[in-house]
Design a protein around this motif. Sequence first.
Motif, PDB file in Angstrom:
ATOM      1  N   LYS A  62      38.717  20.232  59.926  1.00  0.00           N
ATOM      2  CA  LYS A  62      40.083  20.242  59.999  1.00  0.00           C
ATOM      3  C   LYS A  62      40.770  19.117  59.060  1.00  0.00           C
ATOM      4  O   LYS A  62      41.797  19.141  58.587  1.00  0.00           O
ATOM      5  CB  LYS A  62      40.610  20.383  61.376  1.00  0.00           C
ATOM      6  CG  LYS A  62      40.516  21.417  62.209  1.00  0.00           C
ATOM      7  CD  LYS A  62      41.154  21.429  63.534  1.00  0.00           C
ATOM      8  CE  LYS A  62      41.489  22.813  64.012  1.00  0.00           C
ATOM      9  NZ  LYS A  62      41.977  23.061  65.312  1.00  0.00           N
ATOM     10  N   ALA A  69      36.823  18.438  64.058  1.00  0.00           N
ATOM     11  CA  ALA A  69      37.694  17.505  63.558  1.00  0.00           C
ATOM     12  C   ALA A  69      37.483  17.184  61.909  1.00  0.00           C
ATOM     13  O   ALA A  69      38.223  17.164  61.298  1.00  0.00           O
ATOM     14  CB  ALA A  69      37.621  16.368  64.220  1.00  0.00           C
ATOM     15  N   ARG A  85      41.726  13.247  67.166  1.00  0.00           N
ATOM     16  CA  ARG A  85      40.289  13.155  67.612  1.00  0.00           C
ATOM     17  C   ARG A  85      39.639  11.826  66.977  1.00  0.00           C
ATOM     18  O   ARG A  85      38.904  11.089  67.429  1.00  0.00           O
ATOM     19  CB  ARG A  85      39.655  14.402  67.257  1.00  0.00           C
ATOM     20  CG  ARG A  85      38.142  14.259  67.057  1.00  0.00           C
ATOM     21  CD  ARG A  85      37.486  13.963  68.697  1.00  0.00           C
ATOM     22  NE  ARG A  85      36.411  13.181  68.462  1.00  0.00           N
ATOM     23  CZ  ARG A  85      35.179  13.535  69.180  1.00  0.00           C
ATOM     24  NH1 ARG A  85      34.912  14.777  69.556  1.00  0.00           N
ATOM     25  NH2 ARG A  85      34.098  12.696  68.797  1.00  0.00           N
ATOM     26  N   VAL A  89      39.613  17.776  70.271  1.00  0.00           N
ATOM     27  CA  VAL A  89      38.607  18.770  69.632  1.00  0.00           C
ATOM     28  C   VAL A  89      37.332  18.174  69.368  1.00  0.00           C
ATOM     29  O   VAL A  89      36.945  17.109  69.194  1.00  0.00           O
ATOM     30  CB  VAL A  89      39.117  19.298  68.110  1.00  0.00           C
ATOM     31  CG1 VAL A  89      40.553  19.875  68.462  1.00  0.00           C
ATOM     32  CG2 VAL A  89      39.264  18.268  67.213  1.00  0.00           C
ATOM     33  N   ASP A 119      46.429  21.466  62.298  1.00  0.00           N
ATOM     34  CA  ASP A 119      45.111  21.031  62.134  1.00  0.00           C
ATOM     35  C   ASP A 119      44.817  19.499  61.908  1.00  0.00           C
ATOM     36  O   ASP A 119      44.023  19.046  62.437  1.00  0.00           O
ATOM     37  CB  ASP A 119      44.474  21.847  60.846  1.00  0.00           C
ATOM     38  CG  ASP A 119      44.167  23.508  61.148  1.00  0.00           C
ATOM     39  OD1 ASP A 119      44.493  23.732  62.382  1.00  0.00           O
ATOM     40  OD2 ASP A 119      44.052  24.094  60.324  1.00  0.00           O
ATOM     41  N   ASP A 165      45.572  17.512  64.915  1.00  0.00           N
ATOM     42  CA  ASP A 165      44.343  17.437  65.813  1.00  0.00           C
ATOM     43  C   ASP A 165      43.070  16.664  65.502  1.00  0.00           C
ATOM     44  O   ASP A 165      42.502  16.048  66.344  1.00  0.00           O
ATOM     45  CB  ASP A 165      43.734  19.089  65.944  1.00  0.00           C
ATOM     46  CG  ASP A 165      44.562  19.749  66.969  1.00  0.00           C
ATOM     47  OD1 ASP A 165      45.453  19.596  67.321  1.00  0.00           O
ATOM     48  OD2 ASP A 165      44.260  21.206  66.627  1.00  0.00           O
TER      49      ASP A 165
END
Length: 738
Positions: A215, A212, A231, A207, A224, A227
């Motif tokens: 999240k 990022a 990242r 992402v 979330d 992810d």
Amino acid sequence: MDRVHGLEEPLKQPLKSVLGPATAKVMAEHLGLHTVGDLLHHYPRRYEERGQLTQLAELPMDEHVTVVAQVADARLHTFASAKAPRGKGQRLEVTITDGSGRLQLVFFGNGVHKPHKELLPGTRAMFAGKVSVFNRRLQLAHPAYELLRGDSDETVESWAGALIPIYPATAKLESWKIGKAVQTVLPTAQEALDPLPPALRDGRGLVPLPEALLKIHRPHTKADIADARARLKWDEAFVLQVALARRRYADTQLPAVPRTPEPDGLLAAFDDRLPFTLTEGQQKVSKEIFDDLATEHPMHRLLQGEVGSGKTLVALRAMLAVVDAGGQAAMLAPTEVLAQQHHRSVTEMMGELAEGGMLGGAEHATKVVLLTGSMGAAARRQALLDLVTGEAGIVIGTHALIEDKVQFHDLGLVVVDEQHRFGVEQRDALRGKGKQPPHLLVMTATPIPRTVAMTVFGDLETSVLDQLPAGRSPIASHVVPAADKPHFLSRAWERVREEVEGGHQAYVVCPRIGDEEDDPRKARQKSPEDEAEKRPPLAVLDVADQLGRGPLRGLRVEVLHGRMHPDDKDAVMRRFAAGETDVLVATTVIEVGVNVPNATVMVIMDADRFGVSQLHQLRGRVGRGSAPGLCLLVTEMPEASAARQRLNAVAATLDGFELSRIDLEQRREGDVLGQAQSGARSSLRVLAVIEDEQVIAEAREEATALVASDPDLERLPGLRTALDALLDDEREQYLEKG
């Protein structure tokens, strides 16, 4: 740079212009956060789910923790004390529970009124404080707390979402206050410049950076968080690997003098003298080194080898090859004791080959000189003269070698022993002493897992020596639980006597010296175990005294520690090496490089106060001859403690790489990287060196390819900005260390 165009400005804003001055001051002083960008990169340590409670049973001692729990009961006691003699002292005891464990909170004096009104049974709140032990129970004294109300209160607003981020906090600033500050700056995350090349990001399905950051601080689901972490791990790994790749690239652009040994020169004469053949591993690693030495770019190689795998021999052969080719070689040791030992063992291995220019010296001989800070003026002058004229082919010394006064005739190779005590800037200073940059070989006896080597020593190529030379004996290790089974300790001293009676020698290692005059609070940092035990670590001087009068009466016992005068240290080591001392009671000064093949047993007192790799290093001092070695790890820690499990792991395996993994898993990453070098950022925030092996290896490949195609990163302003931030940190660290 693109910052001029205002691209990076919002994240460069000082926190004091955005938050209250008091909060900004605490963040700067206690958490090292100065700008909006710093705060956005201060990620939550973990997340609490609204419905789930922290495992109270597993709280770490002596750390500031934040827990979410429910009040089980609250009792107000009155008592008499010096301040309140008529029984007017007040103490509020609140028990909180998470369904699995319970924890006691205490409030005293005027501080009891507010919590007494607010912390009613059934109330849920976040509590933050330092875990301590009182009456053998865990407690938090005067914790800060924030009630979690279920209504439409502002609390619910600020903790929106089911996942509550728990931030690395300090006594001065609780997690929820950091959380509120993050809320304030979070909109700025949209302006974050992305350091990853778009092709890399899309190719790996990562992402974008603003998403990022959003999240990681305000996740709505566990997906979330996953992810965001995936990242942000890539960012850390990639930016660091690009910095290292650029160093490697810059190094390949440097010229160096190729050094190839004469077919029948000094190296050949030395090999003829060796009473044994090299192991396969030594031959393979020597070939890698000789191939590097023959090129026109400086070698930068890390030589890892288990304790006793013969690294010094491999390094010495490389030094002789360079001397053969008309250059000089310098070996740098972290301490004087070590430099003296290396000098002694090198001159012994070389025999008359080390007596260049002297009567009785062999025809290819060279001169081997020692250079340390505490040498007498005359000896020092002579050593400096031998270096500048080229009379001395090999010099062995401490940091004194880096001083401005030291000049070489033609420095061709630098060998650095125990890299983790030796920063990049010292390597560079020594490198500047050659007419062209010298070749560099770094030796370490601390086995380093592959990914740590890639992260910490990413600017070096790695060679590993993993075979032990023939004739080396295995070492048996046992934990001696002195508190549970005192008779085990008596048996340990009997074993020492038996070894001495059999003509061998022993080491006893203690955590401290024992003549610390300074404030005892400063002399040691309290570990949770100390707090629980209230006993300072055992000291060399006390232990030597007790042993000499007690269990080892009649044996020749001597002490060795870092604060002795170098001549005295050397004299003690000489007597021990010559077999005139039976038992050496020492601090960890003997950790590296001491070679006394007749020493067969080591007793490590308070072994729980040493790290895993340090214990492994220490243990490598015994069993260096043909008789088997024995290492006894003495501890008073209870069976169930983490410290005991660590010792059991050391006793269970002799594989240094396995132990270094255990060590890493038990310590925080930052410690490992922070101790290991001054040349790279140790504050990895989401990257875990062991778990993220794959990410680091891939990031290294991507970084190497990128730097080869675009060394100045012309096409990636975001990456340049991130690198500048990383390297500013690095420069600051140098300045602090300097």
